[in-house]
Design a protein around this motif. Sequence first.
Motif, PDB file in Angstrom:
ATOM      1  N   SER A  20      58.354  28.021   4.667  1.00 11.12           N
ATOM      2  CA  SER A  20      57.819  27.904   3.301  1.00 11.12           C
ATOM      3  C   SER A  20      58.232  29.108   2.463  1.00 11.12           C
ATOM      4  N   PHE A  73      61.411  23.097  -8.826  1.00  8.05           N
ATOM      5  CA  PHE A  73      61.109  22.227  -7.691  1.00  8.05           C
ATOM      6  C   PHE A  73      61.223  22.925  -6.331  1.00  8.05           C
ATOM      7  N   PRO A  74      62.228  23.796  -6.092  1.00  3.75           N
ATOM      8  CA  PRO A  74      62.208  24.533  -4.824  1.00  3.75           C
ATOM      9  C   PRO A  74      60.951  25.381  -4.687  1.00  3.75           C
ATOM     10  N   GLY A  77      58.058  22.989  -3.966  1.00  5.10           N
ATOM     11  CA  GLY A  77      58.098  22.484  -2.595  1.00  5.10           C
ATOM     12  C   GLY A  77      57.648  23.532  -1.590  1.00  5.10           C
ATOM     13  N   LEU A  80      53.879  24.081  -1.912  1.00  5.84           N
ATOM     14  CA  LEU A  80      53.154  22.940  -1.358  1.00  5.84           C
ATOM     15  C   LEU A  80      53.116  23.019   0.168  1.00  5.84           C
ATOM     16  N   LEU A  81      54.221  23.428   0.754  1.00  7.52           N
ATOM     17  CA  LEU A  81      54.281  23.597   2.209  1.00  7.52           C
ATOM     18  C   LEU A  81      53.323  24.696   2.664  1.00  7.52           C
ATOM     19  N   GLY A 101      55.067  16.777   2.408  1.00  6.78           N
ATOM     20  CA  GLY A 101      55.520  16.602   1.032  1.00  6.78           C
ATOM     21  C   GLY A 101      56.388  17.764   0.567  1.00  6.78           C
ATOM     22  N   GLY A 102      55.996  18.998   0.913  1.00 10.29           N
ATOM     23  CA  GLY A 102      56.794  20.162   0.544  1.00 10.29           C
ATOM     24  C   GLY A 102      58.160  20.155   1.193  1.00 10.29           C
ATOM     25  N   ILE A 105      60.395  17.535  -0.546  1.00 12.59           N
ATOM     26  CA  ILE A 105      60.858  18.009  -1.851  1.00 12.59           C
ATOM     27  C   ILE A 105      62.031  18.963  -1.687  1.00 12.59           C
ATOM     28  N   ALA A 106      61.953  19.863  -0.703  1.00  8.49           N
ATOM     29  CA  ALA A 106      63.036  20.823  -0.470  1.00  8.49           C
ATOM     30  C   ALA A 106      64.339  20.115  -0.112  1.00  8.49           C
ATOM     31  N   CYS A 149      66.894  26.568   0.989  1.00 12.08           N
ATOM     32  CA  CYS A 149      66.049  25.437   0.596  1.00 12.08           C
ATOM     33  C   CYS A 149      66.206  24.275   1.568  1.00 12.08           C
ATOM     34  N   GLY A 153      63.700  23.210   5.052  1.00 15.55           N
ATOM     35  CA  GLY A 153      63.072  21.913   4.795  1.00 15.55           C
ATOM     36  C   GLY A 153      63.277  20.941   5.939  1.00 15.55           C
TER      37      GLY A 153
END
Length: 218
Positions: A20, A73-74, A77, A80-81, A101-102, A105-106, A149, A153
């Motif tokens: 993360s 967005f990175p 994400g 969120l992680l 979800g995170g 997104i990555a 990223c 992910g």
Amino acid sequence: MGTYNRHNQIIYHLIVGLCSFLIILSNFLPWDTYLTMNSLLIWYLSGIFIPIVKTFSPLNWVWSDIVPFLSFFPLFGGLLLLIGLIFYLLEYKYGKRLMAGGAIIAILIYALYILLFWLIPKIMEAAGVGYLIWLEEYRIPNEFGAYFCLIPGIAVIPFLFLIKLPEIKEEEPMALKTPKIAVPYKKTKPIKGKKFCSNCGAIIKEDSVFCNQCGTYF
């Protein structure tokens, strides 16, 4: 299902936390080494003037100039992680969904970067507003920011299956527990006026109609 191993779980959680952090960091690092586009270059190649003002550095121009809202967005994400990991450590099961979800997104933001460079010339050609030579093919990010990223992910996904909440042993309700009845160690001849219960072996009065230990009626 294996048994809960506290040592392994600590390692898994640390790896997820590191992933993360790397995804969040990727938001502030360069993604590729390609030439940065500017308004004069676009006008020279296509005859169209598009006012471009750099707002994020050293982020790539695709995110910061064309679709600036994707610049975050990175970061989103990765956060969120991390938030999902914190909630899961607090024993909220939906924390694992946030972590998933995170990670998604990555991965998707990396794929979207490549997809945009394929879509931009198609859209420009369809609209009849010009054509850019170096956007003919896929443009794959080649700087460490993009890999910070994508790789974390992907790497975090198997650990989402490995981490789990501590096992809680639920005790049987008292109402369902079978009471332990005191039974003589060795049956001997009872004293006068006493007898043994035929069910549990407890010593009771000879004229008793039921056993006051197990409740059996005679």
